[in-house]
Design an enzyme around this catalytic site. Structure first.
Site, PDB file in Angstrom:
ATOM      1  N   GLY A 158       0.829  -1.194   0.000  1.00  7.74           N
ATOM      2  CA  GLY A 158       0.000   0.000   0.000  1.00  7.74           C
ATOM      3  C   GLY A 158       0.869   1.251   0.000  1.00  7.74           C
ATOM      4  O   GLY A 158       1.950   1.289  -0.598  1.00  7.74           O
ATOM      5  N   SER A 159       0.420   2.269   0.707  1.00  9.40           N
ATOM      6  CA  SER A 159       1.076   3.574   0.640  1.00  9.40           C
ATOM      7  C   SER A 159       2.451   3.633   1.294  1.00  9.40           C
ATOM      8  O   SER A 159       3.163   4.633   1.144  1.00  9.40           O
ATOM      9  CB  SER A 159       0.164   4.638   1.260  1.00  9.40           C
ATOM     10  OG  SER A 159      -0.987   4.811   0.464  1.00  9.40           O
ATOM     11  N   VAL A 160       2.862   2.606   2.007  1.00  7.55           N
ATOM     12  CA  VAL A 160       4.243   2.552   2.496  1.00  7.55           C
ATOM     13  C   VAL A 160       5.197   2.640   1.308  1.00  7.55           C
ATOM     14  O   VAL A 160       6.282   3.229   1.390  1.00  7.55           O
ATOM     15  CB  VAL A 160       4.488   1.244   3.296  1.00  7.55           C
ATOM     16  CG1 VAL A 160       5.980   1.009   3.532  1.00  7.55           C
ATOM     17  CG2 VAL A 160       3.739   1.295   4.624  1.00  7.55           C
ATOM     18  N   PHE A 161       4.771   2.107   0.175  1.00  2.00           N
ATOM     19  CA  PHE A 161       5.608   2.075  -1.031  1.00  2.00           C
ATOM     20  C   PHE A 161       5.814   3.465  -1.625  1.00  2.00           C
ATOM     21  O   PHE A 161       6.716   3.671  -2.442  1.00  2.00           O
ATOM     22  CB  PHE A 161       4.971   1.150  -2.066  1.00  2.00           C
ATOM     23  CG  PHE A 161       5.843   0.826  -3.236  1.00  2.00           C
ATOM     24  CD1 PHE A 161       7.018   0.111  -3.073  1.00  2.00           C
ATOM     25  CD2 PHE A 161       5.490   1.230  -4.525  1.00  2.00           C
ATOM     26  CE1 PHE A 161       7.829  -0.196  -4.166  1.00  2.00           C
ATOM     27  CE2 PHE A 161       6.289   0.924  -5.612  1.00  2.00           C
ATOM     28  CZ  PHE A 161       7.467   0.208  -5.436  1.00  2.00           C
ATOM     29  N   LYS A 162       5.011   4.434  -1.209  1.00  5.59           N
ATOM     30  CA  LYS A 162       5.164   5.794  -1.727  1.00  5.59           C
ATOM     31  C   LYS A 162       6.521   6.387  -1.348  1.00  5.59           C
ATOM     32  O   LYS A 162       7.006   7.314  -2.002  1.00  5.59           O
ATOM     33  CB  LYS A 162       4.015   6.670  -1.232  1.00  5.59           C
ATOM     34  CG  LYS A 162       2.676   6.302  -1.865  1.00  5.59           C
ATOM     35  CD  LYS A 162       1.510   7.061  -1.249  1.00  5.59           C
ATOM     36  CE  LYS A 162       0.193   6.634  -1.891  1.00  5.59           C
ATOM     37  NZ  LYS A 162      -0.985   7.250  -1.245  1.00  5.59           N
TER      38      LYS A 162
END
Length: 456
Positions: A158-162
């Site tokens: 999810g947004s951790v990958f941002k």
């Protein structure tokens, strides 16, 4: 003993015929209990000690005449772990009965301070040999209690990958941190609409705010500019898609997809819509909670990817050191320090700014930095939104963090299966772990507790 640190300590089981031929089980005999996983398996050779015995002369009737030689039994070596027992207990209690994982690392060495995987299993069941019926129940359970989710559970980040996508865009010159990208709440691609988690949109967004408030449209735009393969290249540079080098083994490498990977795997070309999903940590991308902890560590420790280890010291009964921990560097992020600092400041904002998605991890008097993630488990069509009330359809909740941000002592990764939003489902767990550890270090007064609310 119970289920405390069960996936780290590992289980015992009766040695098999195949294992008797293995060097790992040298000296074992039929019926012996040997290490099957975890520390018990890693240090099987030294934990077992040396069996004692006598060589005797007997007569034709089998009566002993004399002892020719004897060897006293030697106890096994002492194995010391990097695990902080109190912190492990706090992490286990914080995760509670939820399925998921918690990993706490020393970001400057790779020492594992705590590692929790739930559901767990009772180590006492293996003492004296486990009942075959109980074993069958464990290995066939749909809850997979024997799997160490921290190292072998694969999840979309999810947004951790941002964090990865933002760094890639800065390094490639695909975005200026002061450039404003408009988020109306959606982005149109062909006949498809890709929505932001904030239905009303974020309006004009620069990179700092895009990370702090986790704007999806901003990262869809970066994804279009970078392309899937460039994103994948940076993900791999940052340790994703490969094993971390965890010293107990049995970890999975995860998956960082590329255009050629998809074509080879499925025989279908990569689509731009998949790049947009990839840019917000979805698509085919899979990582482990341990990889996530190493990722956030590398951003704040000077760019080093350390191999995580739980083995600290091994001594025999005479005091001889058989093994001593030393940090092992697996890789280094050779990125611009200016760009790294931009990311670090944004991740501090995630926890400490008014609209940050990780506000519930804030600790008074300590600068915590982190990133929330909400990973979609299944896509729901119109008319199916009621399914969100079923736990198996709920999103996974992520949170990664370090503290103190300017000189980190601890890095934490939390994954709660079907936990919903990362800000509400995972960040409070990370806060409990960090707060306890820093209190142990004397950095937080005993009465220094704080409460904040928020979603992310």
């Amino acid at each position: 003993m119970g289920d405390f640190a069960s996936h780290i300590l590992g289980s015992l089981g009766e040695v098999t015929e195949k294992e008797l031929k293995s060097k790992r089980y040298f000296g074992a005999r039929v019926g012996d209990l040997v290490g099957k996983a975890g520390v018990e398996l890693k240090w099987q050779r030294v934990l077992g000690g040396i069996r004692g015995g006598e060589q005797v002369e007997v007569d034709a009737a089998g009566r002993q005449i004399r002892v020719i030689s004897s060897q006293a039994p030697r106890p096994g070596a002492n194995v010391y772990l990097t695990i902080d027992k109190d912190l492990q207990s706090v992490a286990e209690k914080a995760l509670g009965e939820k399925s998921g994982a918690v990993v706490a690392l020393d970001p400057n060495t790779g020492q594992v301070l705590a590692m929790v995987s739930k559901p767990s299993f009772d180590l006492n069941l293996f003492v004296g040999g486990i009942d075959p019926r109980v074993w069958k129940e464990m290995v066939t359970s749909k809850k997979y209690p024997l799997q160490n989710r921290a190292i072998a559970g694969l999840y979309s980040p999810g947004s951790v990958f941002k964090i990865v996508v933002a760094l890639a865009a800065l390094e490639e010159g695909a975005v200026d941190p002061e450039e404003e990208i408009w988020c109306p709440g959606w982005l149109r691609l062909g006949n498809r609409t890709f929505r932001c988690w904030k239905k009303a949109g974020h309006g004009g967004v620069k990179l700092h705010r895009a990370l702090v408030e986790s704007c999806d449209v901003y990262f869809y735009t970066l994804g279009k500019r970078l392309g899937a393969d460039k994103i994948a290249a940076y993900a791999k540079k940052m340790g994703l898609g490969t094993r971390t080098g965890f010293d107990l083994g049995f970890e999975r490498s995860g998956l960082v997809p590329t255009r050629s990977w998809k074509l080879k795997k499925w025989g279908i070309p990569w689509q731009m819509g998949e790049t947009l999903s990839f840019a917000i940590g979805q698509s085919y991308l899979l990582i482990t909670p341990l990889q996530a902890a190493c990722l956030i560590s590398s951003v704040f420790n000077g760019g080093y990817l350390y191999e995580p280890q739980v083995s600290k010291l091994v001594k025999d009964t005479e005091g001889n050191v058989l093994y001593a921990f030393r940090p092992r560097i697996k890789g280094q992020l050779n990125f611009s320090e200016e760009n790294m600092q931009i990311i670090r400041e944004a991740l501090i904002g995630v926890v400490n700014e008014k609209h940050g998605t990780g506000r519930r991890a804030a600790i008074e008097g300590v600068k915590v930095a982190g990133k929330t993630g909400t990973a979609q488990v299944v896509g729901l069509e119109k008319g199916e939104k009621g399914k969100i009330d079923e736990e198996r359809f709920r999103d996974h909740a992520w949170f990664v963090a370090v503290a103190p941000a300017d000189d980190p002592l601890i890095a934490v990764s939390v994954l709660v299966e079907h936990g919903g939003h990362g800000g509400s489902g995972a960040a409070p767990i990370a806060k409990e772990v960090i707060e306890h550890y820093l209190r142990e270090k004397g950095m937080i007064p005993l009465e220094g507790r704080s409460e904040r609310s928020g979603e992310g």
